[in-house]
Design a protein around this motif. Structure first.
Motif, PDB file in Angstrom:
ATOM      1  N   PHE A  46       7.141  41.829  33.401  1.00  0.00           N
ATOM      2  CA  PHE A  46       5.880  41.631  34.124  1.00  0.00           C
ATOM      3  C   PHE A  46       5.045  42.906  34.189  1.00  0.00           C
ATOM      4  O   PHE A  46       3.827  42.873  34.000  1.00  0.00           O
ATOM      5  CB  PHE A  46       6.155  41.093  35.533  1.00  0.00           C
ATOM      6  N   GLU A  47       5.687  44.021  34.484  1.00  0.00           N
ATOM      7  CA  GLU A  47       5.006  45.304  34.453  1.00  0.00           C
ATOM      8  C   GLU A  47       6.043  46.395  34.187  1.00  0.00           C
ATOM      9  O   GLU A  47       7.102  46.425  34.804  1.00  0.00           O
ATOM     10  CB  GLU A  47       4.246  45.624  35.755  1.00  0.00           C
ATOM     11  N   GLY A  85      28.024  45.638  27.340  1.00  0.00           N
ATOM     12  CA  GLY A  85      28.725  44.389  27.625  1.00  0.00           C
ATOM     13  C   GLY A  85      28.094  43.578  28.735  1.00  0.00           C
ATOM     14  O   GLY A  85      28.728  42.665  29.295  1.00  0.00           O
ATOM     15  N   VAL A  86      26.833  43.897  29.058  1.00  0.00           N
ATOM     16  CA  VAL A  86      26.141  43.211  30.151  1.00  0.00           C
ATOM     17  C   VAL A  86      25.596  41.871  29.674  1.00  0.00           C
ATOM     18  O   VAL A  86      25.039  41.754  28.586  1.00  0.00           O
ATOM     19  CB  VAL A  86      24.990  44.091  30.682  1.00  0.00           C
ATOM     20  N   LYS A  87      25.739  40.848  30.508  1.00  0.00           N
ATOM     21  CA  LYS A  87      25.235  39.508  30.190  1.00  0.00           C
ATOM     22  C   LYS A  87      24.462  38.959  31.392  1.00  0.00           C
ATOM     23  O   LYS A  87      24.542  39.495  32.494  1.00  0.00           O
ATOM     24  CB  LYS A  87      26.387  38.576  29.835  1.00  0.00           C
ATOM     25  N   VAL A  88      23.745  37.856  31.147  1.00  0.00           N
ATOM     26  CA  VAL A  88      22.948  37.251  32.214  1.00  0.00           C
ATOM     27  C   VAL A  88      23.142  35.738  32.191  1.00  0.00           C
ATOM     28  O   VAL A  88      23.262  35.133  31.127  1.00  0.00           O
ATOM     29  CB  VAL A  88      21.449  37.612  32.065  1.00  0.00           C
ATOM     30  N   VAL A  89      23.179  35.143  33.365  1.00  0.00           N
ATOM     31  CA  VAL A  89      23.262  33.685  33.477  1.00  0.00           C
ATOM     32  C   VAL A  89      21.868  33.108  33.257  1.00  0.00           C
ATOM     33  O   VAL A  89      20.913  33.499  33.929  1.00  0.00           O
ATOM     34  CB  VAL A  89      23.775  33.269  34.871  1.00  0.00           C
ATOM     35  N   ALA A 110      15.526  40.711  30.525  1.00  0.00           N
ATOM     36  CA  ALA A 110      15.087  41.963  29.899  1.00  0.00           C
ATOM     37  C   ALA A 110      16.119  43.070  30.114  1.00  0.00           C
ATOM     38  O   ALA A 110      16.423  43.838  29.201  1.00  0.00           O
ATOM     39  CB  ALA A 110      13.727  42.380  30.474  1.00  0.00           C
ATOM     40  N   LEU A 111      16.668  43.149  31.317  1.00  0.00           N
ATOM     41  CA  LEU A 111      17.676  44.169  31.617  1.00  0.00           C
ATOM     42  C   LEU A 111      18.954  43.933  30.826  1.00  0.00           C
ATOM     43  O   LEU A 111      19.591  44.884  30.353  1.00  0.00           O
ATOM     44  CB  LEU A 111      17.975  44.174  33.119  1.00  0.00           C
ATOM     45  N   ALA A 112      19.329  42.676  30.678  1.00  0.00           N
ATOM     46  CA  ALA A 112      20.539  42.358  29.916  1.00  0.00           C
ATOM     47  C   ALA A 112      20.401  42.786  28.459  1.00  0.00           C
ATOM     48  O   ALA A 112      21.366  43.252  27.837  1.00  0.00           O
ATOM     49  CB  ALA A 112      20.838  40.865  30.009  1.00  0.00           C
ATOM     50  N   LYS A 113      19.208  42.652  27.905  1.00  0.00           N
ATOM     51  CA  LYS A 113      18.970  43.105  26.534  1.00  0.00           C
ATOM     52  C   LYS A 113      19.086  44.623  26.439  1.00  0.00           C
ATOM     53  O   LYS A 113      19.678  45.164  25.506  1.00  0.00           O
ATOM     54  CB  LYS A 113      17.589  42.655  26.065  1.00  0.00           C
ATOM     55  N   THR A 114      18.506  45.306  27.426  1.00  0.00           N
ATOM     56  CA  THR A 114      18.532  46.768  27.432  1.00  0.00           C
ATOM     57  C   THR A 114      19.958  47.307  27.508  1.00  0.00           C
ATOM     58  O   THR A 114      20.294  48.300  26.855  1.00  0.00           O
ATOM     59  CB  THR A 114      17.715  47.303  28.617  1.00  0.00           C
ATOM     60  N   PHE A 115      20.796  46.625  28.294  1.00  0.00           N
ATOM     61  CA  PHE A 115      22.164  47.107  28.515  1.00  0.00           C
ATOM     62  C   PHE A 115      23.205  46.297  27.729  1.00  0.00           C
ATOM     63  O   PHE A 115      24.389  46.340  28.058  1.00  0.00           O
ATOM     64  CB  PHE A 115      22.501  47.046  30.006  1.00  0.00           C
ATOM     65  N   ASP A 171      15.495  38.623  39.830  1.00  0.00           N
ATOM     66  CA  ASP A 171      14.672  37.557  39.250  1.00  0.00           C
ATOM     67  C   ASP A 171      15.053  37.300  37.800  1.00  0.00           C
ATOM     68  O   ASP A 171      15.401  38.221  37.060  1.00  0.00           O
ATOM     69  CB  ASP A 171      13.193  37.928  39.338  1.00  0.00           C
ATOM     70  N   ASN A 172      14.913  36.017  37.375  1.00  0.00           N
ATOM     71  CA  ASN A 172      15.471  35.634  36.075  1.00  0.00           C
ATOM     72  C   ASN A 172      14.849  36.329  34.863  1.00  0.00           C
ATOM     73  O   ASN A 172      15.566  36.746  33.956  1.00  0.00           O
ATOM     74  CB  ASN A 172      15.438  34.106  35.885  1.00  0.00           C
ATOM     75  N   ALA A 173      13.526  36.455  34.804  1.00  0.00           N
ATOM     76  CA  ALA A 173      12.917  37.093  33.626  1.00  0.00           C
ATOM     77  C   ALA A 173      13.271  38.578  33.521  1.00  0.00           C
ATOM     78  O   ALA A 173      13.677  39.044  32.447  1.00  0.00           O
ATOM     79  CB  ALA A 173      11.404  36.892  33.628  1.00  0.00           C
TER      80      ALA A 173
END
Length: 272
Positions: A44-45, A216-220, A207-212, A201-203
């Motif tokens: 978002f920003e 081994g970071v994942k997102v639901v 983005a954070l999951a991609k960065t990390f 927040d989901n979006a």
């Protein structure tokens, strides 16, 4: 003659100074909507480190709104998230705030909100095998006993804080909440083993999951906790500005501009 030359020099200096002053004023030409945000909420920003400019969905959107209203664009300033809403109400420096702001009763007591422009929810960032929850209740059960990281002032922070109170979904469950200044710091703590999960927040979570991802970071992504709506904030009682923004938002939705911006930043099949 000598006095005349001295006088002439003084006049020339004054004229030069006047021209320079007018030139500086000319550099400030333009009529911009003054916007405050917190550039730590990708997509978002966020701050583009290469250009030094604030970018993101909200930034493109508020620029389009400003131009539709007759401004040359939006002049955006980033401050701490906790100060974004109060700054619109108390400071004359900003006309509006846009920062992935969830409409809440508490915030609505401080500012007036425009029509909403984005539907969101909270999700979990974690490490380990892929998890596909069947429903929201399973997500809450998963959080019991976990060391949870949240970003200060974000909806996830408020959600977990309330859930840990008596009568809440995490009350007396052994869950522990730790607040970080932003989502990236919370996920850094997760990657380092200090936290078990991060709620955000989901979006931004995606983005954070991609960065990390290399950590081994994942997102639901298949289920969210709760539902919320983002809106733009203006000073309470400024109905004239509020109406103009709402009108501009409607035009951008009808002419397809909103969806063009949306498709630039989000997956077409979902808000994630």
């Amino acid at each position: 003659m000598k006095k005349f030359k001295t006088l002439l020099i003084v006049v020339m200096i004054l004229v030069t100074a006047l021209v320079a002053t007018l030139a500086l004023v000319g550099c400030e030409k333009g009529n911009y909507l003054k916007v405050v945000t917190n550039a730590e909420f990708d997509p978002f920003e966020y701050m583009n480190t290469e250009t030094g400019q604030i970018e993101g969905f909200d930034i493109d959107y508020i620029n389009a709104i400003a131009k539709q209203m007759g401004y040359d664009g939006a002049k955006v300033t980033s401050i701490d998230f906790d100060s974004v809403v109060p700054s619109v109400q108390k400071s004359k420096k900003y006309d509006v705030a846009i920062a992935g702001l969830t409409v809440t009763e508490e915030r609505a007591q401080q500012v007036d909100f425009t029509n909403t422009y984005y539907d969101a929810g909270q999700t979990i960032i974690y490490k380990g095998d892929v998890i596909n929850f069947e429903n929201e209740d399973e997500m809450w059960n998963f959080l019991k006993g976990k060391k949870i990281g949240v970003a200060k002032g974000y909806t996830g922070d408020i959600l977990i804080q309330n859930a840990m109170k008596e009568g809440g979904k995490l009350f007396d469950s052994g869950a522990d909440r730790k607040v970080f200044d932003n989502g990236a710091l919370a996920v850094t703590a997760l990657a380092g083993g200090e936290r078990d999960v991060v709620v955000i927040d989901n979006a931004p979570a995606k983005a954070l999951a991609k960065t990390f991802a290399d950590k081994g970071v994942k997102v639901v992504t298949n289920v969210a906790m709760g539902s919320e709506k983002y809106a733009i904030a203006v000073k309470k009682g400024n109905t004239e500005l509020l109406d103009k923004i709402n009108t501009a938002m409607l035009v951008l939705e009808e002419n397809g501009t909103y969806m063009q911006i949306w498709n630039k930043y989000f997956d077409k099949e979902s808000n994630l």
